[in-house]
Design an enzyme around this catalytic site. Sequence first.
Site, short mmCIF file in Angstrom:
data_model
loop_
_atom_site.label_atom_id
_atom_site.label_comp_id
_atom_site.label_asym_id
_atom_site.label_seq_id
_atom_site.Cartn_x
_atom_site.Cartn_y
_atom_site.Cartn_z
N LYS A 1 0.85 -1.21 0.00
CA LYS A 1 0.00 0.00 0.00
C LYS A 1 0.88 1.24 0.00
O LYS A 1 2.04 1.20 0.42
CB LYS A 1 -0.95 0.02 1.20
CG LYS A 1 -0.27 0.06 2.60
CD LYS A 1 0.19 1.41 3.06
CE LYS A 1 0.91 1.36 4.41
NZ LYS A 1 1.78 2.50 4.69
N ILE B 1 11.42 -4.42 2.42
CA ILE B 1 11.17 -4.55 3.87
C ILE B 1 11.48 -3.23 4.58
O ILE B 1 12.42 -2.53 4.22
CB ILE B 1 12.08 -5.67 4.43
CG1 ILE B 1 11.76 -7.00 3.72
CG2 ILE B 1 11.95 -5.83 5.93
CD1 ILE B 1 12.86 -8.04 3.85
N GLY B 2 10.68 -2.92 5.62
CA GLY B 2 10.92 -1.71 6.43
C GLY B 2 10.82 -0.46 5.58
O GLY B 2 11.60 0.48 5.73
N ALA B 3 9.83 -0.45 4.66
CA ALA B 3 9.78 0.59 3.63
C ALA B 3 8.62 1.55 3.79
O ALA B 3 8.52 2.53 3.07
CB ALA B 3 9.70 -0.06 2.26
N GLY B 4 7.65 1.23 4.70
CA GLY B 4 6.45 2.07 4.80
C GLY B 4 5.39 1.65 3.79
O GLY B 4 4.48 2.41 3.47
N LEU B 5 5.52 0.41 3.28
CA LEU B 5 4.58 -0.09 2.25
C LEU B 5 3.70 -1.21 2.80
O LEU B 5 2.96 -1.85 2.03
CB LEU B 5 5.38 -0.61 1.04
CG LEU B 5 6.24 0.44 0.33
CD1 LEU B 5 7.16 -0.23 -0.69
CD2 LEU B 5 5.36 1.48 -0.35
N ALA B 6 3.79 -1.49 4.10
CA ALA B 6 2.98 -2.51 4.79
C ALA B 6 3.20 -3.91 4.22
O ALA B 6 2.28 -4.74 4.24
CB ALA B 6 1.49 -2.15 4.76
N SER C 1 0.78 -7.02 5.00
CA SER C 1 0.05 -7.65 3.89
C SER C 1 0.32 -9.16 3.88
O SER C 1 -0.59 -9.95 3.63
CB SER C 1 0.47 -7.00 2.57
OG SER C 1 -0.46 -7.32 1.57
N ASP D 1 -2.04 -1.72 10.48
CA ASP D 1 -2.29 -1.66 9.02
C ASP D 1 -2.92 -2.93 8.48
O ASP D 1 -3.30 -2.98 7.31
CB ASP D 1 -0.96 -1.48 8.27
CG ASP D 1 -0.41 -0.07 8.36
OD1 ASP D 1 -1.16 0.83 8.81
OD2 ASP D 1 0.76 0.12 8.00
O1 C5P Z 1 0.43 -1.51 14.96
P1 C5P Z 1 1.84 -1.64 14.54
O2 C5P Z 1 2.49 -2.89 15.09
O3 C5P Z 1 2.05 -1.52 13.06
O4 C5P Z 1 2.60 -0.41 15.18
C1 C5P Z 1 3.99 -0.37 15.29
C2 C5P Z 1 4.37 0.79 16.18
O5 C5P Z 1 4.13 2.03 15.50
C3 C5P Z 1 3.60 0.90 17.47
O6 C5P Z 1 4.19 0.12 18.48
C4 C5P Z 1 3.70 2.38 17.78
O7 C5P Z 1 4.97 2.69 18.31
C5 C5P Z 1 3.64 3.02 16.40
N1 C5P Z 1 2.27 3.39 16.01
C6 C5P Z 1 1.65 4.47 16.61
N2 C5P Z 1 0.37 4.80 16.25
C7 C5P Z 1 -0.28 4.11 15.31
C8 C5P Z 1 0.33 3.01 14.67
C9 C5P Z 1 1.61 2.68 15.05
O8 C5P Z 1 2.23 5.14 17.47
N3 C5P Z 1 -1.53 4.47 14.97
#
Ligand code: C5P
Length: 310
Positions: free
Chosen positions: A12, A98-103, A107, A139
């Site tokens: 995404k 990986i670790g790119a902000g693309l979920a 996914s 996500d």
């Molecule tokens: O939910 P997810 O595991 O993707 O989130 C990873 C980290 O990103 C969370 O532990 C939090 O530090 C941060 N986060 C946040 N607010 C969000 C989503 C993620 O602060 N809405």
Amino acid sequence: MTATVRVTAPAKINLHLEVLGQRPDGFHELAMVMQSIDLADELECSNSADGLIQLSCDQPGLSCGSDNLITRAAELLRQRSGFNELGAHIHLSKRIPIGAGLAGGSSDGAGTLIALNTLWGLGHTQEELRTLAAELGSDMPFCLTGGIQLCFGRGETLESVQAGADSLGVVLVKDPTVSVSTPWAYGECRRLKGDQYLIDEEAFAERRQLLRESSWLHPVRSVVPPPLRNDLQDVVAPKTPSVQRGIGLLQELPGQLRTAMSGSGPSCFALFQNRADADRALDGALDQFERAGLTAWSCSFLGHGAKLLS
Ligand code: C5P
């Protein structure tokens, strides 16, 4: 009897990522528009009755252990089923960086829920899978549904949107040696912008309503899409030179309409009127991207999230 299913797990991009404030649970309250694109991982899953979840991957650098969202999704689904003997062999063909902000990881986890719900014959509804997905990552519910969605709350609360008639083209870039930690990006956001956060539900609701009314969400797109917004870009870009390089080069591409970072970065993208324009722009700039140390892809908007292929 062993059966095998394949699922596609698309990436995404964020067309809008607005940090509204801090939540009592420590997460951030968000207002986003997310859009699936046709850069996708693929999972091949076979069932077994030995109670083992075994994951392999064609990318040596990626952990196949209990920290991988594929393993976590499989374990959660099995645990909730109460059938300890359920097992699976899962092979991941990784295409999304990986670790790119693309979920990409989310996914893959969403694809695992869909594949194993089918293979193990659990009969969970889409709504039940969404609830499980939300336990695994903010996500992940979006990745189950995909297409274009409004995402509120932590990102897990979806509101569907009527997709525009045209699929825009996308050029995506990322430095393969750089990844950004999502918790770090949100931590930086809190440190640098925390004093501007909205503080009450009424203010959050007002921003949500403004986003619902924004022109992203109108079925007929205007010639130029509305401005992109990513509040994390302001805090990640100054500390991530590859984001600055990526945005700079994308903005120079002929035909680009809008440019932004995706999610917590470091991938960045530019939008084009259609896929052919994106292909042409990428062809003409491949050397420049390579010299800047960036890998680049040309993609299209996609109308679905993770789904079964066979
Ligand atoms: O939910 P997810 O595991 O993707 O989130 C990873 C980290 O990103 C969370 O532990 C939090 O530090 C941060 N986060 C946040 N607010 C969000 C989503 C993620 O602060 N809405």
